[in-house]
Design an enzyme around this catalytic site. Structure first.
Site, PDB file in Angstrom:
ATOM      1  N   TYR A 141       3.920   4.489   2.898  1.00  0.00           N
ATOM      2  CA  TYR A 141       3.040   4.024   1.827  1.00  0.00           C
ATOM      3  C   TYR A 141       3.048   2.500   1.882  1.00  0.00           C
ATOM      4  O   TYR A 141       4.059   1.867   1.619  1.00  0.00           O
ATOM      5  CB  TYR A 141       3.595   4.550   0.504  1.00  0.00           C
ATOM      6  CG  TYR A 141       2.797   4.278  -0.756  1.00  0.00           C
ATOM      7  CD1 TYR A 141       1.755   3.353  -0.817  1.00  0.00           C
ATOM      8  CD2 TYR A 141       3.116   4.960  -1.931  1.00  0.00           C
ATOM      9  CE1 TYR A 141       1.061   3.123  -1.970  1.00  0.00           C
ATOM     10  CE2 TYR A 141       2.426   4.741  -3.106  1.00  0.00           C
ATOM     11  CZ  TYR A 141       1.400   3.814  -3.130  1.00  0.00           C
ATOM     12  OH  TYR A 141       0.717   3.583  -4.297  1.00  0.00           O
ATOM     13  N   LYS A 170      -0.424   6.047   3.661  1.00  0.00           N
ATOM     14  CA  LYS A 170      -1.227   5.809   2.470  1.00  0.00           C
ATOM     15  C   LYS A 170      -1.363   4.306   2.333  1.00  0.00           C
ATOM     16  O   LYS A 170      -0.381   3.596   2.219  1.00  0.00           O
ATOM     17  CB  LYS A 170      -0.580   6.419   1.238  1.00  0.00           C
ATOM     18  CG  LYS A 170      -1.533   6.387   0.033  1.00  0.00           C
ATOM     19  CD  LYS A 170      -1.078   5.427  -1.014  1.00  0.00           C
ATOM     20  CE  LYS A 170      -2.106   5.379  -2.151  1.00  0.00           C
ATOM     21  NZ  LYS A 170      -1.598   4.742  -3.367  1.00  0.00           N
TER      22      LYS A 170
END
Length: 309
Positions: A141, A170
């Site tokens: 992420y 992400k």
């Protein structure tokens, strides 16, 4: 029959449940079970559980683990469960990753450590060790806005070459140049590597080769997010623009003092999930009134979105 391991980030709209709390600030596990089931019934691509919208930094490790266990149990294989194992301490993140595998999660996701000014080699070691702690598919992420560290596309390529289970990222920098370069370089070495954009920006994600979005608004208005994804998946970006504008509007009203506005909106939609833990504050009555007017403007109460459980 054993589950097939994920080879890439699930394509579509990923939902991220909040953590319900009781008035005494204890975790409301019974309501969390209802919430997870509600999310699954909205047919998301997957659930990413116990992220920061779930106030992960305000949970004990024991609470975090139990919420992962409940997520896997209630989901019961209906959609993949991606467990957040982020922590400022590498050993704690490793423990969370091993626990996620033990209880049956489908993948893990990990942020860069916060607070510590970590040089790139130490950052590499952190991600490498967390990814190697389990055999689960692993995601990173990237959130430089909140963590002050941006993971370069070359950094991602290095990890791909070292980690067979590294399936995707992400991406939350909202930087289209970074997104395109990350996709270009990573897909040269792993074509199935998936990039998902945060949060509600599905047109930018998919038009630049991403596989969908991690949605905050999915907790309140899942139907608009799914319709937006479906239009983009069909290449109908012109038709999708009005829905993208609405999705962006949702994010703008949820962003200040988040996740408090999200929890308040969920209660207005008939899905009360209780208070927020400090240092976050609940919305004032005046803020709730303003939020309700914004939701009315967006058509949240006109029957197009699910009310109640």
């Amino acid at each position: 029959m054993s589950k097939q391991p994920l080879r890439t980030v699930p394509h579509g709209v990923m939902h991220v449940p909040v953590t319900p709390f009781k008035d005494d600030m204890s975790v409301d596990y019974a309501t969390f079970e209802k919430l997870v089931d509600w999310h699954v019934r909205q047919k998301p691509s997957s659930l990413c559980v116990i992220l920061h919208i779930a106030e992960s930094v305000s949970l004990t490790v024991e609470e975090h683990k139990k919420l992962i266990e409940v997520s896997v149990k209630v989901t019961n294989g209906r959609v993949p469960v991606i467990a957040n194992v982020s922590n400022a301490g590498t050993e704690i993140a490793i423990d969370l990753a091993r626990h996620a595998e033990k209880v049956g999660a489908d993948a893990t996701i990990c942020l860069a450590p916060y607070y510590w000014p970590v040089p790139e080699e130490a950052l590499h070691d952190h991600f490498y060790r967390v990814a190697k702690a389990s055999s689960l598919p692993f995601m990173i992420y990237n959130s430089p806005i909140f963590h002050g560290t941006s993971l370069s596309p070359k950094f991602l390529v290095r990890l791909i070459e070292e980690l067979p289970n590294f399936i995707g990222e992400k991406e939350a920098s909202h930087n289209f140049e970074y997104f395109i370069e990350a996709r270009r370089l990573t897909q040269k070495v792993r074509p199935e590597f998936g990039l998902i954009l945060g949060v509600e920006y599905i047109i930018p994600s998919m038009s630049m080769g991403g596989v969908g979005s991690m949605s905050i608004a999915g907790s309140v208005a899942p139907n608009i997010m799914q319709k937006l994804y479906d239009l983009c998946a069909a290449g109908k970006y012109g038709e999708a623009l009005p829905l993208q504008d609405k999705a962006s509007h949702y994010w703008q009203i949820f962003k200040p003092e988040y996740p408090s506005p999200i929890k308040a909106a969920m209660e207005m939609m008939g899905r009360p999930v209780g208070v927020v833990r400090g240092p976050m504050r609940p919305l004032t009555d005046a803020q709730k009134k303003t939020l309700r007017k914004e939701l009315e403007t967006l058509g949240a109460f006109d029957g197009s979105e699910p009310m109640g459980w």
